[in-house]
Write a protein that holds these residues in place. Structure first.
Motif, PDB file in Angstrom:
ATOM      1  N   GLU A 499       0.847  -1.201   0.000  1.00  0.00           N
ATOM      2  CA  GLU A 499       0.000   0.000   0.000  1.00  0.00           C
ATOM      3  C   GLU A 499       0.881   1.250   0.000  1.00  0.00           C
ATOM      4  O   GLU A 499       1.849   1.342   0.740  1.00  0.00           O
ATOM      5  CB  GLU A 499      -0.877  -0.008   1.257  1.00  0.00           C
ATOM      6  CG  GLU A 499      -1.901   1.097   1.306  1.00  0.00           C
ATOM      7  CD  GLU A 499      -2.935   0.839   2.409  1.00  0.00           C
ATOM      8  OE1 GLU A 499      -3.192   1.764   3.182  1.00  0.00           O
ATOM      9  OE2 GLU A 499      -3.461  -0.294   2.476  1.00  0.00           O
ATOM     10  N   LEU A 500       0.516   2.213  -0.875  1.00  0.00           N
ATOM     11  CA  LEU A 500       1.315   3.432  -0.979  1.00  0.00           C
ATOM     12  C   LEU A 500       0.582   4.595  -0.338  1.00  0.00           C
ATOM     13  O   LEU A 500      -0.618   4.756  -0.519  1.00  0.00           O
ATOM     14  CB  LEU A 500       1.542   3.790  -2.451  1.00  0.00           C
ATOM     15  CG  LEU A 500       2.585   2.963  -3.195  1.00  0.00           C
ATOM     16  CD1 LEU A 500       2.560   3.302  -4.667  1.00  0.00           C
ATOM     17  CD2 LEU A 500       3.973   3.230  -2.638  1.00  0.00           C
ATOM     18  N   VAL A 501       1.312   5.399   0.420  1.00  0.00           N
ATOM     19  CA  VAL A 501       0.726   6.631   0.935  1.00  0.00           C
ATOM     20  C   VAL A 501       1.464   7.757   0.237  1.00  0.00           C
ATOM     21  O   VAL A 501       2.695   7.802   0.247  1.00  0.00           O
ATOM     22  CB  VAL A 501       0.911   6.740   2.465  1.00  0.00           C
ATOM     23  CG1 VAL A 501       0.283   8.015   2.980  1.00  0.00           C
ATOM     24  CG2 VAL A 501       0.287   5.527   3.139  1.00  0.00           C
ATOM     25  N   LYS A 502       0.703   8.660  -0.413  1.00  0.00           N
ATOM     26  CA  LYS A 502       1.317   9.753  -1.169  1.00  0.00           C
ATOM     27  C   LYS A 502       1.068  11.072  -0.482  1.00  0.00           C
ATOM     28  O   LYS A 502      -0.013  11.309   0.030  1.00  0.00           O
ATOM     29  CB  LYS A 502       0.655   9.861  -2.555  1.00  0.00           C
ATOM     30  CG  LYS A 502       1.308   9.065  -3.624  1.00  0.00           C
ATOM     31  CD  LYS A 502       0.695   9.389  -4.982  1.00  0.00           C
ATOM     32  CE  LYS A 502       0.892   8.174  -5.883  1.00  0.00           C
ATOM     33  NZ  LYS A 502       0.284   8.283  -7.171  1.00  0.00           N
ATOM     34  N   ARG A 503       2.069  11.937  -0.490  1.00  0.00           N
ATOM     35  CA  ARG A 503       1.875  13.288   0.020  1.00  0.00           C
ATOM     36  C   ARG A 503       2.649  14.240  -0.885  1.00  0.00           C
ATOM     37  O   ARG A 503       3.712  13.881  -1.378  1.00  0.00           O
ATOM     38  CB  ARG A 503       2.455  13.451   1.423  1.00  0.00           C
ATOM     39  CG  ARG A 503       1.744  12.698   2.496  1.00  0.00           C
ATOM     40  CD  ARG A 503       0.528  13.476   2.992  1.00  0.00           C
ATOM     41  NE  ARG A 503       0.048  12.926   4.239  1.00  0.00           N
ATOM     42  CZ  ARG A 503      -0.658  11.798   4.336  1.00  0.00           C
ATOM     43  NH1 ARG A 503      -0.924  11.126   3.253  1.00  0.00           N
ATOM     44  NH2 ARG A 503      -1.062  11.359   5.500  1.00  0.00           N
ATOM     45  N   SER A 504       2.118  15.445  -1.064  1.00  0.00           N
ATOM     46  CA  SER A 504       2.866  16.441  -1.823  1.00  0.00           C
ATOM     47  C   SER A 504       3.244  17.588  -0.914  1.00  0.00           C
ATOM     48  O   SER A 504       2.443  18.024  -0.089  1.00  0.00           O
ATOM     49  CB  SER A 504       2.022  16.971  -2.974  1.00  0.00           C
ATOM     50  OG  SER A 504       1.869  15.939  -3.916  1.00  0.00           O
ATOM     51  N   TYR A 505       4.470  18.068  -1.063  1.00  0.00           N
ATOM     52  CA  TYR A 505       4.945  19.187  -0.258  1.00  0.00           C
ATOM     53  C   TYR A 505       5.520  20.258  -1.161  1.00  0.00           C
ATOM     54  O   TYR A 505       6.007  19.960  -2.253  1.00  0.00           O
ATOM     55  CB  TYR A 505       6.023  18.723   0.732  1.00  0.00           C
ATOM     56  CG  TYR A 505       5.538  17.666   1.670  1.00  0.00           C
ATOM     57  CD1 TYR A 505       4.595  17.963   2.658  1.00  0.00           C
ATOM     58  CD2 TYR A 505       5.986  16.353   1.567  1.00  0.00           C
ATOM     59  CE1 TYR A 505       4.114  16.991   3.509  1.00  0.00           C
ATOM     60  CE2 TYR A 505       5.518  15.360   2.415  1.00  0.00           C
ATOM     61  CZ  TYR A 505       4.578  15.685   3.386  1.00  0.00           C
ATOM     62  OH  TYR A 505       4.096  14.731   4.234  1.00  0.00           O
ATOM     63  N   THR A 506       5.497  21.481  -0.667  1.00  0.00           N
ATOM     64  CA  THR A 506       6.127  22.579  -1.398  1.00  0.00           C
ATOM     65  C   THR A 506       7.306  23.034  -0.557  1.00  0.00           C
ATOM     66  O   THR A 506       7.143  23.275   0.638  1.00  0.00           O
ATOM     67  CB  THR A 506       5.140  23.753  -1.525  1.00  0.00           C
ATOM     68  OG1 THR A 506       3.916  23.213  -2.010  1.00  0.00           O
ATOM     69  CG2 THR A 506       5.658  24.800  -2.483  1.00  0.00           C
ATOM     70  N   PRO A 507       8.496  23.191  -1.153  1.00  0.00           N
ATOM     71  CA  PRO A 507       9.623  23.708  -0.379  1.00  0.00           C
ATOM     72  C   PRO A 507       9.295  25.118   0.115  1.00  0.00           C
ATOM     73  O   PRO A 507       8.639  25.881  -0.590  1.00  0.00           O
ATOM     74  CB  PRO A 507      10.770  23.740  -1.377  1.00  0.00           C
ATOM     75  CG  PRO A 507      10.338  22.900  -2.531  1.00  0.00           C
ATOM     76  CD  PRO A 507       8.858  22.871  -2.544  1.00  0.00           C
ATOM     77  N   ALA A 508       9.759  25.474   1.320  1.00  0.00           N
ATOM     78  CA  ALA A 508       9.487  26.808   1.880  1.00  0.00           C
ATOM     79  C   ALA A 508      10.026  27.878   0.942  1.00  0.00           C
ATOM     80  O   ALA A 508       9.420  28.919   0.735  1.00  0.00           O
ATOM     81  CB  ALA A 508      10.108  26.925   3.256  1.00  0.00           C
TER      82      ALA A 508
END
Length: 592
Positions: A499-508
């Motif tokens: 199972e994959l958990v995906k998250r997206s982040y933006t660099p500060a």
């Protein structure tokens, strides 16, 4: 292995003891019985130079802050790196296995032809599993580049996979003494199978049951949704796992995260040692172990074979031979005889026999088992309190310690009315055989429970009233809240295999070239900040985008992180969407 070299007279050995011997130059010499016997035959003064280690597997569980540098202590008191010892042991297994395969097949087997499966207790924390993998790489079983060649399997899971494949004649039913496996002792076994079928049909409530070869060899009596517990009791630990059957393929779902404790048969050895300290004095026993290490090993071997003779209905005493050097050294040390010590110690159920033996009454022997067995029963009772476990149909008792009649009887009398208790015949090898099945099809366990909560540390926009003031950070006019724990998965949550958990982040800052994402874990479910008590850093994803300066950095960048759960080990990946540059890590649990 067909059988291990060496071994004790009168004990048939399908397993070899976790014992290893290094030369005074710290090179590998021998393993198992061979190590024990060679060490014994050394001159006592010479023996002090050699490094002899036994029962060292538990060290990986008991060391809280396990690292690549954790030490083990040999019988002569010298320290040696645990990683080295485990690597030597695995390398020895590798050579033995390749040799055995080549002999049986009549042609050379290369390491590259083999997929290795190493089993570990379920209660081991992630660092210990990673430690095993490092040791295996060092031993040459696989390499970081070719990591799929090695699978880490959880012991009670392996046992569970094997238990599903059992057929009637491999079971020992504990609950009914009169009828064994569907027919009475007087019946001939030849006609047994048809008779047993008949017996079951007539007597649906019968405490015995028949395993027919239905899809995936699931028991004819087990239906979709049925649950069973596997209790794996070994030398060092007891592991519990609760599984539920999911048809049609008969995949397993883990209902309750594997638990257990350090309640293995070694506990009985420690009790024996405590008894000796009580009779002869702790100071003497400590000295004796250091000054006469081989004789101490001898004494424990003598105890081991008597330990296996303990049984609930035993009435005659068990005799344990004291090595001559024990008697001799005791006299030098104390100035009086062993016999005198026993008379004076008023431990009344241990006597001295004129043949130079300790005579233990059956009660005395049973008392040595009691603390360990009580811990196991108590642990199981706690498990049965859990709502998801209340309707369990079967309890499988497996592992080396499950051969102990005292443990069998205790489990039967505590839980016999709640579910059926089954002990496979080759109970000590259940895990080994299950591990082989697991290696052939690692996807057989489809759903596991996550042992910990995992997440990453991030900055969020600061919200008045919601975020604590001390977490406020102002950067280029923007108000951020620091140390936020962004949860990927909670402890005890069900996780499907892969199972994959995906998250997206933006660099500060969009211009950031090196992006470091820290991964944290906790045993608690409700974690808000990475500074909360019990939160540990357990891995780092480092995305280095230097060298991509030719491409214009877009104003809004997105970093996507993926964590893959549900396997016995956890993998993580980060991708920079703009440049599609990615990094992959197995989470590093050892270097923090």
């Amino acid at each position: 292995m067909r059988r291990w070299e060496g071994g004790d007279p009168g004990v048939s050995n399908q397993k070899t003891p976790t014992t290893i011997l290094l030369t005074p130059e710290r090179k590998f010499h021998s393993f198992g019985y061979a190590a024990r016997d060679f060490y014994h035959d050394l001159d006592p003064n010479e023996a002090k130079q050699w490094l002899y280690l036994e029962k060292f597997k538990m060290k990986l569980h008991t060391t809280g802050d396990l690292t690549m540098d954790t030490d083990l202590t040999a019988a002569n008191g010298k320290k040696v790196k645990a990683l080295e010892i485990f690597a030597y042991a695995l390398q020895y297994f590798k050579e033995q296995a390749l040799k055995e395969l080549s002999d049986q097949a009549g042609s050379e087997f290369e390491n590259s032809d083999v997929r290795w499966v190493i089993t570990v207790p379920a209660i081991w924390k992630q660092p210990a599993k990673q430690f095993m993998r490092q040791a295996a790489y060092q031993a040459g079983l696989a390499s970081p580049e070719n990591s799929e060649q090695l699978i880490i399997s959880l012991e009670p899971e392996a046992a569970s996979i094997y238990c599903r494949k059992l057929r009637l004649h491999q079971m020992i039913e504990l609950s009914s003494k009169a009828v064994v496996n569907g027919y009475r002792g007087s019946d001939t076994v030849g006609a047994g199978f048809t008779q047993a079928k008949e017996h079951i049909r007539r007597n649906r409530q019968s405490r015995t049951f028949l395993v027919e070869n239905v899809i995936g060899e699931i028991w004819s009596e087990l239906e979709e949704g049925d649950k069973y517990v596997v209790v794996d009791s070994g030398g060092g630990t007891v592991d519990l796992t609760v599984h539920q059957i999911r048809l049609p393929e008969g995949h397993l779902k883990e209902l309750y995260k594997a638990t257990g404790g350090p309640y293995g048969s070694l506990g009985v050895d420690y009790e024996f040692e405590k008894l000796l300290c009580k009779i002869f004095g702790e100071d003497f026993i400590e000295q004796f172990k250091i000054k006469r290490p081989a004789a101490w090993v001898d004494l424990m071997i003598a105890f081991e074979s008597r330990k296996r003779a303990a049984a609930p209905d035993r009435t005659n005493p068990l005799n344990i031979t004291l090595p001559f050097s024990f008697i001799d050294y005791y006299k030098k040390f104390r100035g009086h005889s062993v016999e005198h010590a026993l008379r004076k110690s008023n431990v009344d159920f241990v006597k001295w026999s004129s043949q130079g033996m300790l005579r233990m009454s059956p009660d005395a022997m049973n008392a040595l088992f009691k603390p360990t067995i009580d811990s196991i029963i108590e642990h199981l009772q706690d498990l049965f309190q859990k709502p998801e476990v209340s309707t369990v149909k079967f309890l499988f008792l497996v592992g080396g310690f499950a051969e102990a009649p005292l443990l069998q009887q205790a489990v039967q009398s505590a839980f016999g009315d709640k579910c059926r208790i089954i002990i496979p015949q080759d109970v000590g090898l259940t895990i080994l055989k299950g591990a082989v099945l697991f290696g052939l099809d690692p996807a057989v366990i489809k759903v596991r429970r996550s042992p910990l909560t995992y997440g990453v540390g991030v900055l969020n926009r600061y919200v008045e009233g919601k975020h604590p003031a001390e977490k406020l950070l102002v950067k280029d006019g923007t108000r951020w809240c620091t140390d936020v724990f962004d949860k990927f998965i909670s402890a005890d949550q069900s996780v499907a295999l892969g199972e994959l958990v995906k998250r997206s982040y933006t660099p500060a800052k969009p211009s950031q070239l090196v992006i470091v994402i820290n991964i944290y874990s906790s045993e608690q479910d409700d974690v808000s900040f990475i500074t909360d008590p019990g939160v540990k850093k357990c891995g780092t994803l480092r995305l280095d985008l230097t060298g991509t300066s030719g491409t214009a950095v877009p104003a809004r960048r997105e970093i996507q992180t993926l964590m893959q759960f549900g396997d016995t080990e956890i993998k993580a990946t980060a991708v920079d969407i703009a440049t599609s540059k990615s990094v992959k890590v197995g989470i590093d649990f050892l270097n923090y």
